[in-house]
Design a protein around this motif. Structure first.
Motif, PDB file in Angstrom:
ATOM      1  N   PRO A   4      14.648  -5.227  30.418  1.00  0.00           N
ATOM      2  CA  PRO A   4      15.002  -5.150  28.981  1.00  0.00           C
ATOM      3  C   PRO A   4      14.381  -6.277  28.167  1.00  0.00           C
ATOM      4  O   PRO A   4      13.963  -6.068  27.025  1.00  0.00           O
ATOM      5  N   LYS A  32      10.959  -5.257  27.349  1.00  0.00           N
ATOM      6  CA  LYS A  32      10.994  -4.118  26.424  1.00  0.00           C
ATOM      7  C   LYS A  32      11.204  -4.597  24.977  1.00  0.00           C
ATOM      8  O   LYS A  32      10.590  -4.070  24.043  1.00  0.00           O
ATOM      9  N   TYR A  33      12.060  -5.591  24.781  1.00  0.00           N
ATOM     10  CA  TYR A  33      12.363  -6.075  23.422  1.00  0.00           C
ATOM     11  C   TYR A  33      11.495  -7.266  23.007  1.00  0.00           C
ATOM     12  O   TYR A  33      11.749  -7.908  21.986  1.00  0.00           O
ATOM     13  N   LEU A  87      11.245 -10.227  24.320  1.00  0.00           N
ATOM     14  CA  LEU A  87      11.837 -11.561  24.493  1.00  0.00           C
ATOM     15  C   LEU A  87      10.990 -12.342  25.502  1.00  0.00           C
ATOM     16  O   LEU A  87      10.435 -11.743  26.396  1.00  0.00           O
ATOM     17  N   LYS A  92       9.824 -12.647  20.644  1.00  0.00           N
ATOM     18  CA  LYS A  92      10.299 -11.987  19.436  1.00  0.00           C
ATOM     19  C   LYS A  92      11.810 -12.207  19.279  1.00  0.00           C
ATOM     20  O   LYS A  92      12.518 -12.226  20.279  1.00  0.00           O
ATOM     21  N   SER A  96      15.118 -10.637  18.511  1.00  0.00           N
ATOM     22  CA  SER A  96      15.684  -9.299  18.420  1.00  0.00           C
ATOM     23  C   SER A  96      17.166  -9.342  18.804  1.00  0.00           C
ATOM     24  O   SER A  96      17.501  -9.420  19.989  1.00  0.00           O
ATOM     25  N   GLU A 150      19.262  -7.036  18.902  1.00  0.00           N
ATOM     26  CA  GLU A 150      19.576  -5.908  19.793  1.00  0.00           C
ATOM     27  C   GLU A 150      19.081  -6.210  21.213  1.00  0.00           C
ATOM     28  O   GLU A 150      19.780  -5.986  22.200  1.00  0.00           O
ATOM     29  N   GLY A 151      17.875  -6.751  21.290  1.00  0.00           N
ATOM     30  CA  GLY A 151      17.320  -7.108  22.602  1.00  0.00           C
ATOM     31  C   GLY A 151      18.177  -8.147  23.299  1.00  0.00           C
ATOM     32  O   GLY A 151      18.397  -8.074  24.515  1.00  0.00           O
ATOM     33  N   ILE A 175      21.443  -6.342  24.503  1.00  0.00           N
ATOM     34  CA  ILE A 175      21.246  -5.425  25.636  1.00  0.00           C
ATOM     35  C   ILE A 175      20.851  -6.190  26.894  1.00  0.00           C
ATOM     36  O   ILE A 175      21.353  -5.912  27.990  1.00  0.00           O
ATOM     37  N   THR A 176      19.988  -7.189  26.742  1.00  0.00           N
ATOM     38  CA  THR A 176      19.573  -7.968  27.920  1.00  0.00           C
ATOM     39  C   THR A 176      20.767  -8.741  28.474  1.00  0.00           C
ATOM     40  O   THR A 176      20.988  -8.784  29.695  1.00  0.00           O
TER      41      THR A 176
END
Ligand code: IP8
Length: 250
Positions: A53, A56-57, A59, A62, A64, A66-67, A70-71
């Motif tokens: 994750p 994906k986001y 990190l 960036k 994020s 949301e990232g 979720i992470t």
């Protein structure tokens, strides 16, 4: 007398597959830890739960929210599985989530609450930390690897034993584990570091060595060993010189 042990995400998960936990490895390691919990602080890596994750986001590059959420939720789930396995093996363990007790600055731990970790240990409880996302005073947010937590905690607690369990026999060069690595020998072995299988956003073997060299600079020798081999976690906690030692140059 404190001991800090990290079990890498590549040992307890399959880093190539999202959320793929190796239950049998976690259970075996819980059994090896069972009679050596005195003074112990356990850290585990994020494995496929965190690295996939995070990548994906975007990190940690960036920002994020949301990232981050979720992470974090993903590594908390892996931590829950580890704590449950330890509990089932008979260890009194409690989860510790770095997001709630660490502040980074430029990606490095600036502040970390450790007094409650000392209290857990004094009360015979095994604190179980993990690689996590964390807030960063200069970059808003980032990732704190289990390796960085090990190095910070080992210094803060003045640990006598510091061991990092991976899925290889130590720091490998031409297929064989090196006996030791120091700051002096690091340039000679740069060509030995290859990207391992699976997703890793925190620097792989090179990142581990750099963290442990920080600790070596402060006078604490540590080791990198193979935690996927039965009996090795027990040996590492007993202070046996297995794997590769990371120590201060003479
Ligand atoms: O597996 C990474 O921790 P590590 C933490 O110890 C995240 O490098 C969230 C990817």
């Amino acid at each position: 007398m404190f001991k800090v042990l990290k079990i890498g995400g590549s040992t307890i998960t399959d880093k190539a597959k999202a959320d793929c936990v190796r239950d049998e490895e976690i259970e075996r390691i819980a059994g090896e830890i069972l009679d050596q919990t005195s003074g112990l602080v356990l850290v585990h890596g994020a494995g496929s739960f965190g690295h996939i994750p995070a990548k994906k986001y975007g990190l940690p590059g960036k920002f994020s929210p949301e990232g981050l959420r979720i992470t974090h939720a993903s590594v908390v789930e892996l931590n829950r599985i580890v704590v449950e396995a330890l509990t089932e093996a008979g260890v009194d363990a409690l989860p510790v989530h770095p997001l709630s007790c660490v502040l980074l600055k430029d990606g490095r731990i600036e502040k970390m609450e450790v007094d409650f970790i000392k209290e857990m240990v004094a009360g015979g409880i095994l604190p179980v930390l993990h690689g996590d996302v964390a807030m960063d005073s200069s970059r808003r947010a980032g990732i704190v690897s289990g390796d960085q937590l090990v190095s910070y905690l080992a210094k803060a607690l003045d640990a006598q034993t510091v061991a990092l369990g991976t899925d290889v026999d130590g720091v490998l060069c031409s297929g064989a584990p090196l006996k030791e690595v120091t700051r002096k020998t690091l340039p000679d072995i740069e060509s030995c570091f290859t990207q391992g299988p699976g997703t890793d956003v925190t620097g792989g073997m090179r990142g581990k060595i750099l963290e442990l060299l920080e600790l070596a600079d402060a006078g604490t020798t540590s080791l990198i060993f193979n935690a996927r081999k039965a009996g090795m976690v027990k040996k590492a906690l007993s202070g046996d010189a297995i794997g590769t030692l990371i120590r201060r140059s003479d």
